[in-house]
Scaffold this motif. Sequence first.
Motif, PDB file in Angstrom:
ATOM      1  N   LEU A  81      40.347  38.085  33.533  1.00  0.00           N
ATOM      2  CA  LEU A  81      41.397  38.947  32.981  1.00  0.00           C
ATOM      3  C   LEU A  81      42.663  38.144  32.684  1.00  0.00           C
ATOM      4  CD1 LEU A  81      41.061  42.211  35.114  1.00  0.00           C
ATOM      5  CD2 LEU A  81      40.545  41.913  32.689  1.00  0.00           C
ATOM      6  N   ILE A  82      42.982  37.184  33.551  1.00  0.00           N
ATOM      7  CA  ILE A  82      44.198  36.392  33.353  1.00  0.00           C
ATOM      8  C   ILE A  82      44.039  35.416  32.185  1.00  0.00           C
ATOM      9  CG2 ILE A  82      45.692  34.633  34.386  1.00  0.00           C
ATOM     10  CD1 ILE A  82      45.181  35.947  37.087  1.00  0.00           C
ATOM     11  N   LEU A  83      42.930  34.676  32.165  1.00  0.00           N
ATOM     12  CA  LEU A  83      42.776  33.594  31.202  1.00  0.00           C
ATOM     13  C   LEU A  83      42.295  34.056  29.830  1.00  0.00           C
ATOM     14  CD1 LEU A  83      41.240  30.779  33.435  1.00  0.00           C
ATOM     15  CD2 LEU A  83      43.587  31.010  32.644  1.00  0.00           C
ATOM     16  N   ARG A  84      41.353  34.978  29.795  1.00  0.00           N
ATOM     17  CA  ARG A  84      40.728  35.338  28.526  1.00  0.00           C
ATOM     18  C   ARG A  84      41.249  36.636  27.932  1.00  0.00           C
ATOM     19  NH1 ARG A  84      34.529  33.859  30.347  1.00  0.00           N
ATOM     20  NH2 ARG A  84      34.957  31.679  30.891  1.00  0.00           N
ATOM     21  N   GLN A  85      41.770  37.508  28.796  1.00  0.00           N
ATOM     22  CA  GLN A  85      42.277  38.780  28.287  1.00  0.00           C
ATOM     23  C   GLN A  85      43.801  38.824  28.226  1.00  0.00           C
ATOM     24  OE1 GLN A  85      40.046  40.855  27.061  1.00  0.00           O
ATOM     25  NE2 GLN A  85      38.411  39.500  27.790  1.00  0.00           N
ATOM     26  N   GLY A  86      44.447  37.810  28.778  1.00  0.00           N
ATOM     27  CA  GLY A  86      45.905  37.741  28.723  1.00  0.00           C
ATOM     28  C   GLY A  86      46.612  38.734  29.614  1.00  0.00           C
ATOM     29  N   ALA A  87      45.923  39.255  30.637  1.00  0.00           N
ATOM     30  CA  ALA A  87      46.540  40.220  31.537  1.00  0.00           C
ATOM     31  C   ALA A  87      47.502  39.508  32.482  1.00  0.00           C
ATOM     32  CB  ALA A  87      45.466  40.964  32.337  1.00  0.00           C
ATOM     33  N   SER A  88      48.499  40.229  32.935  1.00  0.00           N
ATOM     34  CA  SER A  88      49.428  39.651  33.913  1.00  0.00           C
ATOM     35  C   SER A  88      48.690  39.455  35.238  1.00  0.00           C
ATOM     36  CB  SER A  88      50.637  40.571  34.108  1.00  0.00           C
ATOM     37  OG  SER A  88      50.209  41.862  34.534  1.00  0.00           O
ATOM     38  N   TRP A  89      49.160  38.492  36.013  1.00  0.00           N
ATOM     39  CA  TRP A  89      48.438  38.125  37.239  1.00  0.00           C
ATOM     40  C   TRP A  89      48.381  39.272  38.238  1.00  0.00           C
ATOM     41  CZ3 TRP A  89      50.580  38.254  42.067  1.00  0.00           C
ATOM     42  CH2 TRP A  89      51.973  38.340  42.140  1.00  0.00           C
ATOM     43  N   TRP A  90      49.457  40.055  38.353  1.00  0.00           N
ATOM     44  CA  TRP A  90      49.454  41.136  39.335  1.00  0.00           C
ATOM     45  C   TRP A  90      48.518  42.260  38.918  1.00  0.00           C
ATOM     46  CZ3 TRP A  90      50.954  45.795  37.373  1.00  0.00           C
ATOM     47  CH2 TRP A  90      51.727  45.786  36.196  1.00  0.00           C
ATOM     48  N   LEU A  91      48.418  42.534  37.594  1.00  0.00           N
ATOM     49  CA  LEU A  91      47.485  43.559  37.131  1.00  0.00           C
ATOM     50  C   LEU A  91      46.047  43.102  37.344  1.00  0.00           C
ATOM     51  CD1 LEU A  91      46.932  46.232  35.719  1.00  0.00           C
ATOM     52  CD2 LEU A  91      47.104  45.025  33.528  1.00  0.00           C
ATOM     53  N   ALA A  92      45.771  41.829  37.030  1.00  0.00           N
ATOM     54  CA  ALA A  92      44.421  41.303  37.243  1.00  0.00           C
ATOM     55  C   ALA A  92      44.053  41.307  38.721  1.00  0.00           C
ATOM     56  CB  ALA A  92      44.331  39.884  36.691  1.00  0.00           C
ATOM     57  N   LEU A  93      45.019  41.012  39.578  1.00  0.00           N
ATOM     58  CA  LEU A  93      44.763  41.031  41.018  1.00  0.00           C
ATOM     59  C   LEU A  93      44.441  42.441  41.497  1.00  0.00           C
ATOM     60  CD1 LEU A  93      44.725  39.330  43.610  1.00  0.00           C
ATOM     61  CD2 LEU A  93      47.162  39.830  43.864  1.00  0.00           C
ATOM     62  N   ILE A  94      45.179  43.428  40.995  1.00  0.00           N
ATOM     63  CA  ILE A  94      44.912  44.825  41.371  1.00  0.00           C
ATOM     64  C   ILE A  94      43.529  45.252  40.904  1.00  0.00           C
ATOM     65  CG2 ILE A  94      45.614  47.213  40.938  1.00  0.00           C
ATOM     66  CD1 ILE A  94      48.508  46.241  40.911  1.00  0.00           C
ATOM     67  N   VAL A  95      43.160  44.858  39.680  1.00  0.00           N
ATOM     68  CA  VAL A  95      41.834  45.213  39.158  1.00  0.00           C
ATOM     69  C   VAL A  95      40.737  44.566  40.007  1.00  0.00           C
ATOM     70  CG1 VAL A  95      40.273  44.971  37.193  1.00  0.00           C
ATOM     71  CG2 VAL A  95      42.656  45.606  36.808  1.00  0.00           C
ATOM     72  N   GLY A  96      40.933  43.304  40.404  1.00  0.00           N
ATOM     73  CA  GLY A  96      39.955  42.635  41.252  1.00  0.00           C
ATOM     74  C   GLY A  96      39.808  43.319  42.603  1.00  0.00           C
ATOM     75  N   LEU A  97      40.940  43.714  43.195  1.00  0.00           N
ATOM     76  CA  LEU A  97      40.896  44.421  44.474  1.00  0.00           C
ATOM     77  C   LEU A  97      40.224  45.787  44.336  1.00  0.00           C
ATOM     78  CD1 LEU A  97      44.444  43.556  45.869  1.00  0.00           C
ATOM     79  CD2 LEU A  97      42.248  42.670  46.659  1.00  0.00           C
ATOM     80  N   LEU A  98      40.531  46.482  43.249  1.00  0.00           N
ATOM     81  CA  LEU A  98      39.890  47.788  43.010  1.00  0.00           C
ATOM     82  C   LEU A  98      38.385  47.639  42.816  1.00  0.00           C
ATOM     83  CD1 LEU A  98      42.448  49.639  40.682  1.00  0.00           C
ATOM     84  CD2 LEU A  98      41.862  50.171  43.051  1.00  0.00           C
TER      85      LEU A  98
END
Length: 197
Positions: A81-98
């Motif tokens: 999500l961070i590298l290929r989708q350009g998502a912010s790190w905190w949003l990607a972290l929340i998605v990973g935790l979810l």
Amino acid sequence: MNPPAAELGSIPVLVGLIAITVVFAVVHQGFLSAYNVEALVIQAAPIIVMAMGLVFVLLLGETDLSAGTTGGLCSAITAVLILRQGASWWLALIVGLLAGLIIGFGMGWLRARVGIPSFVITLATFLTFQGVTLILIGGQGSVILPGNSPLIKLENSFVPLWLGWTLLVLLVIGYAAIKVNDALGRRRAGSPTRPSR
């Protein structure tokens, strides 16, 4: 009536840890150096965190074979999500935790409600998550976050010394309070101070 046999508890683990430490300290003189101990703690931290969660599974008499691949899949989701989708790190972290939360609840539901043995569930998810992780990562085989990523900085940062000691003291006080409260509760109930099995 014979008294209950004494339980060794965590003594064999501690003896094994001491024996391993002594052997490696004899074989390599730098094993007990501050630098090496620090490196061992840093490298073991992710495994320790996962092992702490697995303790509850083992206490229930169940098995979890997919903890490592689940953690890897959630990490891959965050990195992609961070590298290929350009998502912010905190949003990607929340998605990973979810994702980890949903996977955990799903496997728990299959075990508790459907009645599928945990060994079967986690073996199937172990194999499945390996494949899904490979699909997410692609042919590169790994996803490398840039050095200036906040997640990399968070991983390489250290807890201040005063905070580490404070957490340790709070942990010891909390554990002692739980034990004292348990002993007082047993005494009020008229049962032995030390539970017998």
